[in-house]
Scaffold this motif. Structure first.
Motif, PDB file in Angstrom:
ATOM      1  N   VAL A   1       9.739   2.557  14.110  1.00  0.00           N
ATOM      2  CA  VAL A   1      10.723   3.046  13.141  1.00  0.00           C
ATOM      3  C   VAL A   1      10.424   2.321  11.833  1.00  0.00           C
ATOM      4  O   VAL A   1      10.605   1.111  11.724  1.00  0.00           O
ATOM      5  N   VAL A   2       9.921   3.078  10.851  1.00  0.00           N
ATOM      6  CA  VAL A   2       9.430   2.472   9.617  1.00  0.00           C
ATOM      7  C   VAL A   2      10.411   2.711   8.480  1.00  0.00           C
ATOM      8  O   VAL A   2      10.835   3.839   8.223  1.00  0.00           O
ATOM      9  N   SER A   3      10.761   1.621   7.815  1.00  0.00           N
ATOM     10  CA  SER A   3      11.508   1.652   6.566  1.00  0.00           C
ATOM     11  C   SER A   3      10.531   1.382   5.431  1.00  0.00           C
ATOM     12  O   SER A   3       9.551   0.655   5.608  1.00  0.00           O
ATOM     13  N   VAL A   4      10.792   1.962   4.273  1.00  0.00           N
ATOM     14  CA  VAL A   4       9.953   1.686   3.111  1.00  0.00           C
ATOM     15  C   VAL A   4      10.814   1.092   2.000  1.00  0.00           C
ATOM     16  O   VAL A   4      11.827   1.665   1.601  1.00  0.00           O
ATOM     17  N   ASP A   5      10.389  -0.059   1.539  1.00  0.00           N
ATOM     18  CA  ASP A   5      11.068  -0.817   0.495  1.00  0.00           C
ATOM     19  C   ASP A   5      10.490  -0.368  -0.844  1.00  0.00           C
ATOM     20  O   ASP A   5       9.420  -0.816  -1.250  1.00  0.00           O
ATOM     21  N   THR A   6      11.194   0.550  -1.518  1.00  0.00           N
ATOM     22  CA  THR A   6      10.697   1.074  -2.793  1.00  0.00           C
ATOM     23  C   THR A   6      11.853   1.487  -3.687  1.00  0.00           C
ATOM     24  O   THR A   6      12.922   1.877  -3.206  1.00  0.00           O
ATOM     25  N   MET A   7      11.619   1.416  -4.999  1.00  0.00           N
ATOM     26  CA  MET A   7      12.587   1.892  -5.988  1.00  0.00           C
ATOM     27  C   MET A   7      12.173   3.219  -6.586  1.00  0.00           C
ATOM     28  O   MET A   7      12.864   3.743  -7.465  1.00  0.00           O
ATOM     29  N   ARG A   8      11.030   3.756  -6.147  1.00  0.00           N
ATOM     30  CA  ARG A   8      10.465   4.950  -6.761  1.00  0.00           C
ATOM     31  C   ARG A   8      10.628   6.162  -5.847  1.00  0.00           C
ATOM     32  O   ARG A   8      10.211   6.141  -4.690  1.00  0.00           O
ATOM     33  N   ALA A   9      11.182   7.248  -6.401  1.00  0.00           N
ATOM     34  CA  ALA A   9      11.389   8.458  -5.618  1.00  0.00           C
ATOM     35  C   ALA A   9      10.069   9.054  -5.156  1.00  0.00           C
ATOM     36  O   ALA A   9       9.975   9.579  -4.039  1.00  0.00           O
TER      37      ALA A   9
ATOM     38  N   ASP B   1       9.868  -2.903   7.928  1.00  0.00           N
ATOM     39  CA  ASP B   1      10.120  -2.586   6.519  1.00  0.00           C
ATOM     40  C   ASP B   1       8.853  -2.847   5.701  1.00  0.00           C
ATOM     41  O   ASP B   1       8.457  -4.000   5.512  1.00  0.00           O
ATOM     42  N   VAL B   2       8.233  -1.785   5.216  1.00  0.00           N
ATOM     43  CA  VAL B   2       6.955  -1.875   4.509  1.00  0.00           C
ATOM     44  C   VAL B   2       7.199  -1.767   3.007  1.00  0.00           C
ATOM     45  O   VAL B   2       7.833  -0.807   2.537  1.00  0.00           O
ATOM     46  N   GLY B   3       6.704  -2.744   2.265  1.00  0.00           N
ATOM     47  CA  GLY B   3       6.887  -2.725   0.816  1.00  0.00           C
ATOM     48  C   GLY B   3       5.606  -2.991   0.065  1.00  0.00           C
ATOM     49  O   GLY B   3       4.824  -3.860   0.459  1.00  0.00           O
ATOM     50  N   GLY B   4       5.396  -2.257  -1.036  1.00  0.00           N
ATOM     51  CA  GLY B   4       4.193  -2.425  -1.836  1.00  0.00           C
ATOM     52  C   GLY B   4       4.445  -2.984  -3.216  1.00  0.00           C
ATOM     53  O   GLY B   4       3.553  -2.987  -4.060  1.00  0.00           O
ATOM     54  N   GLU B   5       5.678  -3.467  -3.470  1.00  0.00           N
ATOM     55  CA  GLU B   5       6.012  -4.067  -4.762  1.00  0.00           C
ATOM     56  C   GLU B   5       6.784  -5.352  -4.534  1.00  0.00           C
ATOM     57  O   GLU B   5       7.833  -5.348  -3.886  1.00  0.00           O
ATOM     58  N   SER B   6       6.285  -6.451  -5.061  1.00  0.00           N
ATOM     59  CA  SER B   6       7.016  -7.707  -4.961  1.00  0.00           C
ATOM     60  C   SER B   6       8.236  -7.672  -5.866  1.00  0.00           C
ATOM     61  O   SER B   6       8.160  -7.220  -7.015  1.00  0.00           O
ATOM     62  N   THR B   7       9.374  -8.135  -5.343  1.00  0.00           N
ATOM     63  CA  THR B   7      10.598  -8.206  -6.144  1.00  0.00           C
ATOM     64  C   THR B   7      11.067  -9.652  -6.315  1.00  0.00           C
ATOM     65  O   THR B   7      12.232  -9.897  -6.604  1.00  0.00           O
ATOM     66  N   ARG B   8      10.136 -10.616  -6.128  1.00  0.00           N
ATOM     67  CA  ARG B   8      10.494 -12.007  -6.386  1.00  0.00           C
ATOM     68  C   ARG B   8      10.814 -12.169  -7.871  1.00  0.00           C
ATOM     69  O   ARG B   8      10.304 -11.410  -8.718  1.00  0.00           O
ATOM     70  N   PRO B   9      11.654 -13.139  -8.245  1.00  0.00           N
ATOM     71  CA  PRO B   9      11.971 -13.337  -9.657  1.00  0.00           C
ATOM     72  C   PRO B   9      10.712 -13.506 -10.502  1.00  0.00           C
ATOM     73  O   PRO B   9       9.820 -14.288 -10.169  1.00  0.00           O
ATOM     74  N   GLY B  10      10.634 -12.731 -11.571  1.00  0.00           N
ATOM     75  CA  GLY B  10       9.510 -12.815 -12.484  1.00  0.00           C
ATOM     76  C   GLY B  10       8.332 -11.924 -12.167  1.00  0.00           C
ATOM     77  O   GLY B  10       7.372 -11.859 -12.946  1.00  0.00           O
ATOM     78  N   ALA B  11       8.365 -11.211 -11.055  1.00  0.00           N
ATOM     79  CA  ALA B  11       7.218 -10.395 -10.648  1.00  0.00           C
ATOM     80  C   ALA B  11       7.046  -9.186 -11.574  1.00  0.00           C
ATOM     81  O   ALA B  11       8.016  -8.573 -12.014  1.00  0.00           O
ATOM     82  N   ALA B  12       5.776  -8.830 -11.825  1.00  0.00           N
ATOM     83  CA  ALA B  12       5.460  -7.629 -12.595  1.00  0.00           C
ATOM     84  C   ALA B  12       5.350  -6.435 -11.647  1.00  0.00           C
ATOM     85  O   ALA B  12       4.963  -6.593 -10.485  1.00  0.00           O
TER      86      ALA B  12
ATOM     87  N   GLU C   1       0.640   4.474  -8.659  1.00  0.00           N
ATOM     88  CA  GLU C   1      -0.542   4.816  -7.876  1.00  0.00           C
ATOM     89  C   GLU C   1      -0.961   3.658  -6.969  1.00  0.00           C
ATOM     90  O   GLU C   1      -1.388   3.873  -5.841  1.00  0.00           O
ATOM     91  N   GLU C   2      -0.812   2.438  -7.478  1.00  0.00           N
ATOM     92  CA  GLU C   2      -1.165   1.270  -6.676  1.00  0.00           C
ATOM     93  C   GLU C   2      -0.162   1.064  -5.541  1.00  0.00           C
ATOM     94  O   GLU C   2      -0.540   0.731  -4.412  1.00  0.00           O
ATOM     95  N   GLU C   3       1.118   1.274  -5.825  1.00  0.00           N
ATOM     96  CA  GLU C   3       2.119   1.147  -4.764  1.00  0.00           C
ATOM     97  C   GLU C   3       1.855   2.159  -3.650  1.00  0.00           C
ATOM     98  O   GLU C   3       1.932   1.830  -2.455  1.00  0.00           O
TER      99      GLU C   3
ATOM    100  N   LEU D   1       1.202   3.904   1.801  1.00  0.00           N
ATOM    101  CA  LEU D   1       1.091   5.107   2.627  1.00  0.00           C
ATOM    102  C   LEU D   1       0.220   4.944   3.873  1.00  0.00           C
ATOM    103  O   LEU D   1       0.633   5.380   4.972  1.00  0.00           O
ATOM    104  N   PRO D   2      -0.959   4.333   3.796  1.00  0.00           N
ATOM    105  CA  PRO D   2      -1.757   4.202   5.027  1.00  0.00           C
ATOM    106  C   PRO D   2      -1.054   3.361   6.090  1.00  0.00           C
ATOM    107  O   PRO D   2      -1.179   3.637   7.288  1.00  0.00           O
TER     108      PRO D   2
END
Length: 276
Positions: free
Chosen positions: A74-82, A39-50, A55-57, A62-63
């Motif tokens: 088998v890759v999952s992507v942890d994202t809220m953005r379509a 599960d690959v994620g580019g945005e922290s979802t810890r409490p208080g995270a900005a 573009e940065e995500e 992607l690479p």
């Protein structure tokens, strides 16, 4: 499901896999440990995270997805953005893990309906910066199930196939430690009421650190020292019929689940012998 955080600020391992090279190496190591999904994620979802800009995500994720998919993961992507989800699927992702359950981006559900790939719908009450202010429930299990059911219905109405849906109760997201423990103790109820496979992510979360706090100082157990507790929670969750466990340290969780499964086989055999 092994966790690859391509972030500088995730609560447990922020910065450790921030470069694409380090993230890919970590993902391959998780596969060696026995992970079925990375599960690959580019945005922290810890409490208080900005939130990072989209573009940065994309630059972070992607690479890593491309290389891990090319290596057979088998890759999952942890994202809220379509937008992130669409491009990740284009480069080889096979599952989208949306902690907002489609609430953060109205384009997500139509995209997933068109893509026809598995989609995780998590219980969510707002972005990380302010989510803990929303940790108020009557009965937390009833409320979480009701809110998740509405997200499942929205997903189905958008055209997502029922067999593609996975649900996640969202431990730690707008939840107090007491809420998390209540949900864990009643996971079977959550699964049965929603009727979809259940993903649970308890790994290294702060409610474990608080439980294991130093009795002399009250200081929470550091995140990196919570893997034994994570394994214990994972075993108990698996016993309640959870489909997938999301973990930072795959090896310890997998070992614990394998031992418990073998124990269950022996216990069942013994019961059969006693009945003869």
């Amino acid at each position: 499901m092994g966790v690859v955080n391509v972030t500088p600020d995730s609560f447990s391992d922020g910065g450790q896999s921030f470069t694409p090279q380090a993230a890919v190496a970590h993902g391959l190591a998780l596969l060696e440990q026995g992970a079925d999904i990375v599960d690959v994620g580019g945005e922290s979802t810890r409490p208080g995270a900005a939130r990072p800009p989209v573009e940065e995500e994309l630059r972070r994720v992607l690479p890593v997805v491309r290389e891990l998919a090319a290596a057979g993961a088998v890759v999952s992507v942890d994202t809220m953005r379509a937008e992130v989800a669409a491009l990740a699927l284009d480069v080889g992702a096979r599952l989208i893990n949306d902690v907002s359950g489609g609430l953060a981006d109205p384009a997500m559900l139509p995209l997933m309906a068109q893509a026809g790939t598995p989609y995780v719908v998590m219980h969510w009450r707002g972005h990380a910066a302010g989510m803990q202010a929303n940790a108020a429930y009557g009965d937390v299990v009833t409320d979480v199930v009701d809110e998740l059911r509405r997200r499942v219905e929205a997903a189905l109405q958008a055209g997502i196939h029922p067999g593609c849906l996975i649900v996640d109760p969202g431990l730690g997201f707008a939840k107090t430690p007491e809420h998390n423990w209540e949900l864990l103790g009643r996971l079977g109820e959550v699964r049965e009421q929603l009727g979809h496979p259940l993903l649970v992510g308890a790994s290294r979360k702060s409610f474990l650190g608080r439980l294991l706090a130093d009795p002399a100082t009250g200081q929470e157990r550091p995140a990196g020292l919570r893997d034994a507790a994570t394994a214990a929670v994972s075993v108990l969750a698996a016993a309640q019929g959870v489909w997938c466990l999301r973990a930072h340290d795959v090896a310890s969780t997998l070992d614990a689940v394998r031992v418990t499964a073998r124990w269950g086989v022996e216990a069942a055999a013994q019961a059969q012998r006693l009945l003869r």
